[in-house]
Design a protein around this motif. Structure first.
Motif, PDB file in Angstrom:
ATOM      1  N   ARG A 116       1.144  -6.546   5.422  1.00  0.00           N
ATOM      2  CA  ARG A 116      -0.759  -5.677   5.852  1.00  0.00           C
ATOM      3  C   ARG A 116      -0.411  -6.094   6.891  1.00  0.00           C
ATOM      4  N   ASP A 127      -7.506  -3.874   4.412  1.00  0.00           N
ATOM      5  CA  ASP A 127      -7.084  -4.612   3.325  1.00  0.00           C
ATOM      6  C   ASP A 127      -8.570  -5.180   2.842  1.00  0.00           C
ATOM      7  N   ASN A 184       0.951  -1.243  -0.088  1.00  0.00           N
ATOM      8  CA  ASN A 184      -0.347   0.823   0.358  1.00  0.00           C
ATOM      9  C   ASN A 184       0.902   1.197  -0.575  1.00  0.00           C
ATOM     10  N   ALA A 240       1.419  -0.976   4.932  1.00  0.00           N
ATOM     11  CA  ALA A 240      -0.087  -1.107   5.070  1.00  0.00           C
ATOM     12  C   ALA A 240      -0.698   0.060   5.163  1.00  0.00           C
TER      13      ALA A 240
END
Length: 400
Positions: A190, A204, A92, A196
């Motif tokens: 993540r 997510d 991300n 993230a």
């Protein structure tokens, strides 16, 4: 690799050997023959990048060592050869800088979600879309399922009456143990705030649930009350999320997203209830949409069965009784994106055959993430999404 002139020529950043989502994007893009992968910067590791490119049939000269080299190298090629769009399939923290760089270089973008680390970055992408005039798509894959479209159509045409309740849940169990601390690469990034973003489970899969709820109901969430939890000791980002939702027009809703529901696989489920009846759709049984009524027996609507709207049948690929799955749903988004890029038109509106999720969905979901975090961390009972977005826009204006 030689690309037909009729196909969208695209490049990819990230998604090298061993990566899950890059392969998913490539399969989806290839399914209809609308797209051709012509270049990439698949890994920051030179050897891995070269191996990935060779395995995908990419010419060595177009296996670039970085995004910067990719954008410069492709811009130097004749218009008839260079890539037209970039697929971003990285963790991300790279989504925003890469999307902005590609847009400003004159390329359309298809990005993994969430679109950015935070709302400030999302607004910066929106500014890049506006000044570049390029297209921006987001991989909210579940909105590409045929029976999700059927559900949206039936709500929009008033079959259920005025909407009162929207319930969405996304339940996984793969992070029930501390595998992020044990070397699992997918879990590791993540649950890392630097890569993230602001939310773990929230960003997510919570964003998927939120986008699906607004997309199908046709209603915007105005206020929410949130609870973010970390169940696994030592984890730095949430792994379990709950919210009460207040929609425009008075409808109420709930959202539940968890990655510590031990034993659950990919349990995305949406229920919408109006004054006349309700609908129920589950991603693990995607070919079935159940409709229940106050005044008549329940209906089971099946993919490729009778009675479907034309917008639904446009998203179908197989005869009745054959699964319409995850790759096919994703391919529907890529097909629409490719057709729109090649036609040089604006993003199609919801309710048209070539709609795909884009900048508006991105801004809504990132506003949702920040509102959830603000509400869960504070003492306020409710947080208005419009207030969160306005505050970020004011902050950006002052900084400028």
């Amino acid at each position: 690799m030689t690309a037909s002139a009729s196909r969208l020529r695209y490049g990819m950043v990230g998604g090298g050997e061993g990566a899950f989502i890059g392969a998913v994007h490539r399969m989806a893009a290839a399914l209809d023959g609308e797209c051709a992968l012509v270049c990439g910067a698949f890994s920051s590791d030179g050897e891995r990048n070269a191996r990935s490119a060779a395995a995908l049939g990419i010419e060595p000269a177009r296996a670039y060592g970085s995004l910067e080299a990719l954008l410069a190298g492709e811009a130097a090629l004749p218009t008839s050869e260079r890539m037209q769009a970039l697929a971003i399939v990285t963790p991300n923290h790279l989504h925003a800088p890469m999307a902005i760089a590609a847009l400003d270089a004159g390329f359309d973008v298809m990005s993994e979600k969430p679109m950015a680390l935070n709302l400030d970055e999302a607004l910066a992408i929106a500014e890049a879309v506006e000044r570049s005039g390029r297209l921006y798509g987001l991989a909210f894959t579940y909105s590409g399922y045929p029976l999700v479209e059927e559900a949206r159509v039936r709500v929009a045409r008033g079959d259920l009456g005025a909407i009162r309740l929207v319930q969405v849940e996304y339940s996984q169990g793969w992070l029930s143990q501390p595998i992020d601390a044990g070397g699992n690469k997918q879990a590791e990034w993540r649950t890392d705030p630097a890569r993230a973003g602001l939310g773990g489970c929230l960003g997510d899969i919570g964003t998927h649930a939120f986008q699906l709820a607004e997309h199908v109901s046709g209603l915007s969430v105005e206020e929410l009350s949130a609870d973010l939890t970390i169940h696994v000791p030592g984890r730095r980002l949430d792994d379990d999320v709950s919210a009460l939702l207040r929609f425009e027009g008075g409808a109420r809703g709930t959202l539940k997203a968890s990655q510590v529901a031990a034993g659950d696989e990919n349990g995305l489920r949406l229920r919408v209830h109006g004054e006349k009846g309700g609908l129920d759709w589950s991603q693990q049984e995607p070919n079935t949409l159940t409709l229940r009524w106050l005044d008549r027996p329940a209906e089971i609507v099946r993919a490729a069965g009778p009675g479907l709207d034309a917008l639904t049948t446009a998203r179908l690929r197989t005869p009745s009784g054959h699964p319409e799955g995850y790759i096919e749903a994703f391919a529907n988004l890529y097909r629409s994106f490719a057709k729109t890029v090649k036609a040089g038109t604006a993003v199609p509106a919801i309710g048209t055959a070539d709609w795909f999720p884009g900048i508006d969905d991105g801004l809504r979901t990132m506003t949702f993430v920040e509102a959830m975090i603000e509400n869960s961390a504070g003492d306020a009972k409710w947080t208005r999404l419009a207030d969160v977005l306005a505050a970020r826009r004011n902050t950006k204006g002052e900084a400028a």
